[in-house]
Design an enzyme around this catalytic site. Structure first.
Site, PDB file in Angstrom:
ATOM      1  N   VAL A 253       0.851  -1.250  -0.043  1.00 43.32           N
ATOM      2  CA  VAL A 253       0.009  -0.169   0.053  1.00 43.32           C
ATOM      3  C   VAL A 253       0.706   1.252   0.101  1.00 43.32           C
ATOM      4  O   VAL A 253       0.711   2.144  -0.737  1.00 43.32           O
ATOM      5  CB  VAL A 253      -0.901   0.052   1.163  1.00 43.32           C
ATOM      6  N   GLU A 271       7.041   4.579   6.417  1.00 38.94           N
ATOM      7  CA  GLU A 271       7.367   3.496   7.352  1.00 38.94           C
ATOM      8  C   GLU A 271       6.654   2.312   6.936  1.00 38.94           C
ATOM      9  O   GLU A 271       5.278   2.382   7.256  1.00 38.94           O
ATOM     10  CB  GLU A 271       7.351   3.718   8.678  1.00 38.94           C
ATOM     11  N   CYS A 305       5.653  -3.752  12.916  1.00 42.99           N
ATOM     12  CA  CYS A 305       6.698  -4.038  11.753  1.00 42.99           C
ATOM     13  C   CYS A 305       8.113  -4.153  12.008  1.00 42.99           C
ATOM     14  O   CYS A 305       8.805  -4.620  11.287  1.00 42.99           O
ATOM     15  CB  CYS A 305       6.413  -2.549  10.989  1.00 42.99           C
TER      16      CYS A 305
END
Length: 503
Positions: A253, A271, A305
């Protein structure tokens, strides 16, 4: 805008949930007003532990995005002219309010994103930390004087607010990952429009609207438009008004967000995903490495993440490491985050669960061995340790984003480095060795934005640069590094003496 009437105090509730501070969870926040849904569609906000609907929020439209950006643009000029100490004071007050509402936030984290108390404590502290650092940026304009090659000329480099900042944030650490942009942006004289993830519109945006409203932020400086990414995301990220577009989320995305932002001459700050390796060298302190490995894989169900995605362990320690990590995993209490002592809660939704379970099942088909876990009940996935894993198995070559610990053996430091770097991602990582110099050599060779020696990748400090390389993003967050993104440098020269020209 659709139905622009303002909510009354009685209407600004959370649909019979006993959660305070009360605010307009069932509203958009535009120009200092809580705007009810009107004839807009609604987004059901679901508790992932109980699968019950907490509340609904309006599903913002492209017209709402337009109005939010226009409002922010109109408010920014006056806000940017306010004295820096005034801007800093409002951000500092918002920071204090987060501490005041810490218990309420913990409840919201539990019921909206499945966060246990440990995670709630971390996130609130990080959000407060980024607000403290952000407030300080208001007094550090970063301007400087440079000598000139032209006699009698003075060169000044002056920082000015970037303008309007668009922010798209994810569901895993929603309050913090929004605060780390909103707080410094506001302190530096920008205005902000936030589109929180549809799974966490409350902690990802509306809570901050409430907090900054209470802190005295002028109308229009912060606006929050909940909405589905597939409906308004492209319009939001490709809009002509913002000067900066901050996105935290998946690499897939994020690539589109960055392309649309650049196409609109907007600076992207991205990020994105990670495939972070936890490297255990042959001379590592085994217990210390296992402790770090368990924390880095299973905190918040591995939904960060910067969680450990791959455990790379020297063959001489491999069997002991696998057994120790499996033992840690088996001891972790699983359950409703509102229950005391729970350390592993649910994953966010069925889609995320199915992706994680699919990676595990496919890897088992390719030869991976389940040492512990591997099962799920609803959205609760058991902490899972897999041995006999190779780098090309789905749990290792993809960002699984779940409570799964694939363990891969290696023979030499060089082989470990090759495995670490065999990915398009480059966000974070860790190396364990009793020889710090040796660990540093490996860390230097790892193609990542961050590496932690004798720790694990799950680290973030609001005063230290945070970000990755490759498919893990571009730009850096925190302190002076985000300041570079949220301000524009203007060169002003002053010719103090008459200048001689060649004609």
């Amino acid at each position: 805008m659709t139905d622009g009437s303002k909510l009354s105090a009685e209407e600004r509730d959370v649909d019979e949930l006993d959660i305070t501070p009360e605010t307009g969870w069932n509203a958009l926040y535009l120009d200092g007003e809580w705007i009810p849904a009107g004839d807009r569609d609604r987004i059901d906000v679901e508790n992932p532990a109980t699968r019950t609907t907490l509340t609904t929020v309006p599903s913002g439209t492209e017209d709402d995005v337009d109005e939010a950006y226009t409002t922010a643009e109109e408010a920014q000029e006056e806000w940017g002219e306010r004295p820096p100490q005034e801007r800093a004071a409002i951000v500092s007050e918002a920071c204090e309010l987060l501490g005041k509402y810490a218990d309420d936030l913990a409840t919201l984290f539990a019921v909206e994103c499945g966060g246990v108390q440990l995670k709630a404590d971390f996130e609130t502290q990080l959000a407060q930390g980024t607000m403290e650092v952000g407030a300080g940026l208001a007094m550090r304009d970063g301007g400087r004087r440079k000598d000139s090659v032209t006699p009698g000329k003075e060169n000044l480099l002056v920082r000015e607010p970037a303008g309007v900042v668009g922010v798209i944030t994810p569901w895993n650490f929603p309050l913090y990952l929004t605060s780390r942009v909103v707080a410094p942006a506001i302190a530096l004289g920008n205005s902000v429009v936030v589109k929180p993830d549809e799974h966490t519109p409350i902690t990802g945006g509306l809570v901050l609207a409430k907090v900054f409203e209470e802190a005295g932020l002028p109308d229009g400086v912060l606006n929050v438009v909940p909405g589905y990414g597939h409906e308004i995301g492209d319009h939001f990220s490709g809009h002509s008004v913002p000067s900066v577009m901050s996105f935290t989320g998946s690499s897939e995305v994020g690539r589109g967000v960055g392309q649309r932002a650049v196409g609109a001459y907007t600076e992207p700050a991205l990020e994105l995903g990670g495939n972070n390796a936890h490297v255990v060298l042959s001379d590592a302190d085994l217990e210390r490495a296992i402790d770090a490995g368990a924390f880095g894989s299973f905190t918040h169900q591995g939904q960060e993440c910067i969680s450990i995605n791959r455990h790379l362990v020297h063959e001489s320690l491999y069997d002991e490491y696998v057994a120790g990590l499996a033992d840690r995993a088996e001891q972790l209490p699983i359950g409703n985050p509102l229950e005391e002592g729970t350390l592993v809660g649910p994953v966010i939704n069925e889609s995320q669960r199915d992706k994680i379970v699919g990676f595990v099942e496919e890897s088992i088909e390719h030869g991976a061995t389940v040492e512990t876990g591997g099962n799920h009940d609803g959205l609760f996935i058991e902490p899972t340790v897999l041995s006999d894993v190779t780098g090309d198995m789905p749990v290792a070559c993809n960002e699984h984003f779940g409570p799964v610990a694939p363990v891969i053996p290696f023979e030499t430091d060089e082989e470990a480095i090759r495995i670490v770097n065999d990915t398009e991602y480059g966000l974070s990582g860790s190396v364990h060795s009793t020889d710090v110099g040796r660990a540093r050599d490996v860390a230097d060779a790892m193609e990542t934005g961050m590496v932690h020696i004798n720790d694990q990748p799950l680290n973030d400090e609001p005063h230290v640069a945070f970000g990755g390389v490759g498919a893990s993003g571009m730009g850096r967050y925190n302190d002076e590094w985000i300041m570079d993104t949220l301000t524009t440098l203007k060169w002003i020269s002053i010719q103090r003496e008459p200048r001689e020209y060649p004609y």
